[in-house]
Design a protein around this motif. Structure first.
Motif, PDB file in Angstrom:
ATOM      1  N   ASP A 124       0.676  -1.325   0.015  1.00 16.26           N
ATOM      2  CA  ASP A 124      -0.013   0.110  -0.047  1.00 16.26           C
ATOM      3  C   ASP A 124       0.977   1.350  -0.034  1.00 16.26           C
ATOM      4  N   GLN A 125       1.847   1.097   0.564  1.00 17.06           N
ATOM      5  CA  GLN A 125       2.858   2.300   0.830  1.00 17.06           C
ATOM      6  C   GLN A 125       4.084   2.699  -0.009  1.00 17.06           C
ATOM      7  N   ALA A 126       4.240   1.623  -0.293  1.00 16.23           N
ATOM      8  CA  ALA A 126       5.448   1.878  -1.473  1.00 16.23           C
ATOM      9  C   ALA A 126       4.734   2.214  -2.919  1.00 16.23           C
ATOM     10  N   THR A 127       5.609   2.863  -3.788  1.00 16.90           N
ATOM     11  CA  THR A 127       5.266   3.196  -5.006  1.00 16.90           C
ATOM     12  C   THR A 127       5.352   2.155  -6.014  1.00 16.90           C
ATOM     13  N   ILE A 128       4.724   2.149  -7.148  1.00  9.63           N
ATOM     14  CA  ILE A 128       4.588   1.185  -8.101  1.00  9.63           C
ATOM     15  C   ILE A 128       6.352   1.041  -8.445  1.00  9.63           C
ATOM     16  N   ASN A 129       6.848   1.950  -8.866  1.00  5.95           N
ATOM     17  CA  ASN A 129       8.461   1.954  -9.355  1.00  5.95           C
ATOM     18  C   ASN A 129       9.397   1.243  -7.910  1.00  5.95           C
ATOM     19  N   GLU A 130       8.814   1.722  -6.700  1.00  2.00           N
ATOM     20  CA  GLU A 130       9.736   1.017  -5.796  1.00  2.00           C
ATOM     21  C   GLU A 130       9.193  -0.512  -5.702  1.00  2.00           C
ATOM     22  N   SER A 163      -8.398  -6.472  -6.692  1.00  2.00           N
ATOM     23  CA  SER A 163      -8.438  -5.294  -5.904  1.00  2.00           C
ATOM     24  C   SER A 163      -7.383  -4.298  -6.311  1.00  2.00           C
ATOM     25  N   PRO A 164      -7.265  -3.202  -5.740  1.00  5.81           N
ATOM     26  CA  PRO A 164      -6.579  -1.855  -6.138  1.00  5.81           C
ATOM     27  C   PRO A 164      -5.128  -2.192  -5.993  1.00  5.81           C
ATOM     28  N   LEU A 165      -4.802  -2.959  -4.843  1.00  5.21           N
ATOM     29  CA  LEU A 165      -3.414  -3.447  -4.339  1.00  5.21           C
ATOM     30  C   LEU A 165      -2.913  -4.541  -5.411  1.00  5.21           C
ATOM     31  N   GLU A 166      -3.836  -5.349  -5.927  1.00  8.97           N
ATOM     32  CA  GLU A 166      -3.546  -6.443  -6.985  1.00  8.97           C
ATOM     33  C   GLU A 166      -3.226  -5.741  -8.272  1.00  8.97           C
ATOM     34  N   ILE A 167      -3.847  -4.702  -8.644  1.00  7.59           N
ATOM     35  CA  ILE A 167      -3.433  -4.012  -9.813  1.00  7.59           C
ATOM     36  C   ILE A 167      -2.184  -3.350  -9.694  1.00  7.59           C
ATOM     37  N   LYS A 168      -1.765  -2.932  -8.588  1.00  5.65           N
ATOM     38  CA  LYS A 168      -0.544  -2.069  -8.090  1.00  5.65           C
ATOM     39  C   LYS A 168       0.577  -3.184  -8.536  1.00  5.65           C
ATOM     40  N   THR A 169       0.346  -4.421  -8.117  1.00  4.07           N
ATOM     41  CA  THR A 169       1.345  -5.290  -8.112  1.00  4.07           C
ATOM     42  C   THR A 169       1.520  -5.814  -9.435  1.00  4.07           C
ATOM     43  N   LEU A 170       0.434  -5.910 -10.122  1.00  4.73           N
ATOM     44  CA  LEU A 170       0.494  -6.610 -11.421  1.00  4.73           C
ATOM     45  C   LEU A 170       1.172  -5.570 -12.313  1.00  4.73           C
ATOM     46  N   ARG A 171       0.969  -4.250 -12.035  1.00 12.80           N
ATOM     47  CA  ARG A 171       1.708  -3.249 -12.849  1.00 12.80           C
ATOM     48  C   ARG A 171       3.085  -3.354 -12.540  1.00 12.80           C
ATOM     49  N   ALA A 172       3.405  -3.475 -11.416  1.00 11.61           N
ATOM     50  CA  ALA A 172       4.920  -3.623 -10.978  1.00 11.61           C
ATOM     51  C   ALA A 172       5.643  -4.776 -11.622  1.00 11.61           C
ATOM     52  N   VAL A 173       5.006  -5.971 -11.465  1.00 11.24           N
ATOM     53  CA  VAL A 173       5.667  -6.963 -12.049  1.00 11.24           C
ATOM     54  C   VAL A 173       5.774  -6.853 -13.627  1.00 11.24           C
ATOM     55  N   ARG A 175       6.038  -4.129 -15.153  1.00 16.10           N
ATOM     56  CA  ARG A 175       7.168  -3.041 -15.615  1.00 16.10           C
ATOM     57  C   ARG A 175       8.798  -4.040 -15.299  1.00 16.10           C
ATOM     58  N   ALA A 176       8.713  -4.682 -14.186  1.00 16.52           N
ATOM     59  CA  ALA A 176       9.813  -5.658 -14.057  1.00 16.52           C
ATOM     60  C   ALA A 176      10.258  -6.478 -15.098  1.00 16.52           C
ATOM     61  N   HIS A 177       9.031  -7.043 -15.596  1.00 15.84           N
ATOM     62  CA  HIS A 177       9.324  -7.926 -16.891  1.00 15.84           C
ATOM     63  C   HIS A 177       9.967  -7.117 -18.157  1.00 15.84           C
ATOM     64  N   HIS A 178       9.393  -5.880 -18.293  1.00 14.36           N
ATOM     65  CA  HIS A 178      10.121  -5.167 -19.334  1.00 14.36           C
ATOM     66  C   HIS A 178      11.682  -4.942 -19.126  1.00 14.36           C
ATOM     67  N   ILE A 179      11.921  -4.880 -17.741  1.00 18.21           N
ATOM     68  CA  ILE A 179      13.476  -4.407 -17.683  1.00 18.21           C
ATOM     69  C   ILE A 179      14.246  -5.688 -17.618  1.00 18.21           C
ATOM     70  N   THR A 180      13.677  -6.922 -16.968  1.00 21.13           N
ATOM     71  CA  THR A 180      14.769  -8.101 -16.934  1.00 21.13           C
ATOM     72  C   THR A 180      14.310  -8.893 -18.067  1.00 21.13           C
ATOM     73  N   LYS A 181      13.168  -9.084 -18.673  1.00 17.40           N
ATOM     74  CA  LYS A 181      12.831 -10.111 -19.841  1.00 17.40           C
ATOM     75  C   LYS A 181      12.229 -11.331 -19.302  1.00 17.40           C
ATOM     76  N   ALA A 182      12.249 -11.290 -17.659  1.00 17.17           N
ATOM     77  CA  ALA A 182      11.832 -12.729 -17.072  1.00 17.17           C
ATOM     78  C   ALA A 182      10.420 -13.027 -17.716  1.00 17.17           C
ATOM     79  N   PRO A 183       9.973 -14.213 -17.919  1.00 14.42           N
ATOM     80  CA  PRO A 183       8.645 -14.675 -18.240  1.00 14.42           C
ATOM     81  C   PRO A 183       7.957 -14.352 -16.880  1.00 14.42           C
TER      82      PRO A 183
END
Length: 330
Positions: A124-130, A163-173, A175-183
């Motif tokens: 909840d408190q961390a940003t998507i980028n964090e 939920s809103p927090l699930e949307i947040k983690t989905l977006r973080a994941v 974006r991490a995929h784009h950076i790492t190319k991980a499946p």
């Protein structure tokens, strides 16, 4: 360059071999600890290892351990099993689903995550980028501060809701995929919200051929499966042996329906074996050997009876498809 990232390092895709694509090997989820649900605590490395050894003895070569940080994973124990059995294990970065996030964060993780008390508070408190940066570190540096790196990134959503927090983690994941190319792997609760997950991933410009969607057999709806398959995503039928949800005949028919429509290259099969009562060496369950030793022969027999090449399909589901699905393509 293409590779698969295991806890023991990067390997060539052709080295993966016969693979279970979604399991849990050693984990102590705090959510279930608080509720006294001992059945959901895979808390004995040696017992887990014996089940993995059974799988290996029947020809198994690799396991994708889908345990994320919020599910109480024991990275060191799983790595030791991999080393001691000379078996490939792929680890998982990212998150599970929101109802688990009341779990307390272990004190030893707080220097890595931040001084939060629960996963819900952190997310909840961390940003998507964090959150993105955290997932990237687990892929590129190591899980929970170890040198053992994740080979996929994961998010999850609830039953018929996101939920809103699930949307947040989905977006973080994403974006991490784009950076790492991980499946990317997704948890769906009872097989729901897969198409909604896909729409959110599209908004993050994720190529869906990098995505595997879990628990498709919990929602045995051929039309729904076809709509997901049309996007290019992998469908994970990872509830094998769980007859309380559906008989094996239902799962096999759903798989063969997809094959008949030309989607055999997008199917993964596993057991999501996450209870003591599912494990042979904890509590006399069918164990990790069940799929490879008993379900596979049954599937081959049924597929052959219906005019398919059962052995060829098994090679796809357990060897060829995992080798593509879990590959980093840089």
């Amino acid at each position: 360059m293409s590779f698969i990232r295991t806890l023991r390092g990067d390997i060539k895709p052709e080295e993966l071999g016969f693979t279970y694509s979604h399991e849990h090997i050693v984990c102590r989820p705090d959510y279930w600890v608080q509720k006294g649900a001992d059945d959901l605590l895979l808390d004995d490395k040696e017992k887990s290892k014996k089940d993995v050894e059974d799988f290996q003895r029947h020809g198994g070569q690799s396991i994708v351990d889908a345990t994320a940080i919020d599910y109480g994973r024991d990275v060191q124990a799983v790595k030791e099993i991999s080393d001691e059995l000379d078996l490939h294990i792929v680890g998982t970065a990212g998150f599970n689903k929101s109802f688990l996030w009341d779990a307390r964060i272990k004190e030893e993780l707080k220097p890595i995550i931040g001084n939060y008390e629960t996963y819900a508070e952190w997310i909840d408190q961390a940003t998507i980028n964090e959150l993105t940066d955290f997932v990237v570190r687990e892929v590129e540096e190591g899980l929970e501060g170890t040198p053992f790196k994740a080979g996929q990134v994961k998010f999850g959503t609830g039953y018929n809701r996101i939920s809103p927090l699930e949307i947040k983690t989905l977006r973080a994941v994403a974006r991490a995929h784009h950076i790492t190319k991980a499946p990317v792997h997704s948890h769906t609760e009872a097989g729901t919200m897969g198409l909604e997950q896909i729409e959110l991933l599209k908004s993050e410009n994720v190529n869906l051929e990098y995505l595997s969607i879990g628990h498709m057999d919990r929602n045995p709806d051929p039309y729904y499966h076809e709509q997901i398959a049309k996007t290019g995503a992998y469908l994970s039928f990872d509830g094998i042996a769980k007859i309380k949800y559906a008989p094996e005949s239902t799962r096999i028919q759903c798989i063969l329906d997809l094959v008949s429509k030309g989607y055999e290259d997008q199917i993964l099969v596993s057991g999501d074996t996450a209870r003591k009562t599912y494990y042979k060496h904890y509590d006399y369950g069918l164990g990790l050997e069940y799929i490879i030793a008993k379900w596979v022969p049954r599937f081959i027999d049924e597929a052959n009876q219906k005019g398919f090449d059962g052995e060829k399909l098994i090679q796809k589901f357990f060897v060829e498809n995992p080798a593509r699905c879990f590959t980093f393509k840089k």
